[in-house]
Design a protein around this motif. Structure first.
Motif, short mmCIF file in Angstrom:
data_model
loop_
_atom_site.label_atom_id
_atom_site.label_comp_id
_atom_site.label_asym_id
_atom_site.label_seq_id
_atom_site.Cartn_x
_atom_site.Cartn_y
_atom_site.Cartn_z
N GLU A 101 -6.03 -79.24 -20.30
CA GLU A 101 -5.46 -80.58 -20.38
C GLU A 101 -5.59 -81.25 -19.02
N PRO A 102 -6.32 -82.37 -18.91
CA PRO A 102 -6.50 -83.04 -17.62
C PRO A 102 -5.24 -83.80 -17.20
N LEU A 103 -5.31 -84.43 -16.04
CA LEU A 103 -4.18 -85.19 -15.50
C LEU A 103 -3.66 -86.20 -16.52
N ILE A 104 -2.33 -86.27 -16.61
CA ILE A 104 -1.68 -87.36 -17.32
C ILE A 104 -0.56 -87.86 -16.41
N LEU A 105 -0.56 -89.15 -16.17
CA LEU A 105 0.42 -89.76 -15.26
C LEU A 105 0.89 -91.07 -15.86
N HIS A 106 2.21 -91.23 -15.99
CA HIS A 106 2.78 -92.47 -16.50
C HIS A 106 3.50 -93.19 -15.37
N VAL A 107 3.15 -94.45 -15.19
CA VAL A 107 3.71 -95.25 -14.10
C VAL A 107 4.27 -96.55 -14.67
N GLN A 108 5.53 -96.83 -14.39
CA GLN A 108 6.09 -98.13 -14.77
C GLN A 108 5.85 -99.11 -13.64
N CYS A 109 5.38 -100.29 -14.00
CA CYS A 109 4.97 -101.30 -13.01
C CYS A 109 5.86 -102.54 -13.13
#
Length: 256
Positions: A101-109
């Motif tokens: 599983e590759p990178l997963i990143l969640h960012v609130q902007c």
């Protein structure tokens, strides 16, 4: 409450709550990236996984692994050794599946334009399946992701269905994908630094904590060859051949 104040409240709540992930902390390979984002007023991370090789034991519904009813036999964020995988496989009672599983990143902007900056950097760095979602309440989320994953069944009802030679082959591919994932993370970090520096030049009054000019002191030699550039010619060719072509912007129809 104005949007800026509401965003600051959301950020404070998110960063002050306990980490409920299985590991309970941020993965080492994305610590600096997460810190870089959270130090900026207009971003905060809500979840992350640096990328991993996993062996799951459970049921398979069609082509999808049902994680809710499975057992995690092996999880590693480093190159996987065959002996460790074989030991884990011997514990399988159901359908064992090897995954990368590759990178997963969640960012609130804070604003859509902030998300667009991150989206451009993510795509340029190789995470071409990244996307932006905008909720009715104004929450703007960016998901950084790619599709260079791997998912292969190895056993059925506890019986190994492949040869050890094939396991060697799969591990080689999984480990190569893991190393490529790390290179993309480093590329993303460096490109993001350049993008944020350009943004800071446009807003000189904004306070920013610049702790480092490189992703890691261990990588300085490699980075020196491409100083001032987010992608090299070799990277460009690699991205052209990548299958991560999905880019999406979704507007949620109901409260988010």
């Amino acid at each position: 409450m104005d949007r800026s104040a509401e965003f600051r409240r959301w950020k404070a709540q998110c960063l002050n709550k306990a980490d409920l992930s299985r590991k309970g902390s941020v993965d080492e390979d994305v610590v600096e990236l997460v810190q870089l984002l959270n130090e900026r007023e207009q971003f905060f991370t809500t979840s992350s996984c640096a990328g991993r090789i996993v062996l799951l034991d459970g049921g398979i519904n069609g082509f999808e692994v049902q994680k809710q009813n499975c057992h995690w036999l092996l999880v590693t964020h480093r190159p996987c050794v065959k002996d460790d995988l074989i030991v884990a496989l011997n514990k399988a009672n159901g359908d064992a599946v090897l995954k990368f599983e590759p990178l997963i990143l969640h960012v609130q902007c804070q604003q859509l334009q902030d998300a667009q900056i991150l989206h451009s950097v993510a795509v340029e760095s190789g995470f071409r399946n990244s996307g932006i979602t905008v909720g009715k309440r104004g929450k703007t989320m960016l998901a950084v992701r790619s599709t260079h994953g791997l998912e292969v069944p190895l056993s059925h009802m506890g019986k190994l269905m492949v040869t050890e030679e094939y396991i060697d082959f799969l591990l080689k591919i999984a480990n190569q994908k893991l190393e490529e994932n790390k290179r993309r993370i480093e590329r993303f970090y460096n490109c993001l630094q350049h993008a944020l520096e350009r943004e800071t030049d446009s807003y000189p009054k904004e306070k920013i904590n610049k702790k480092s000019n490189s992703y890691s002191h261990k990588k300085k030699k490699k980075q020196g060859k491409a100083s001032g550039k987010c992608t090299t010619e070799e990277n460009d060719k690699e991205l052209e051949n990548d299958d991560d072509l999905g880019i999406s912007v979704t507007i949620f129809p109901e409260d988010y």
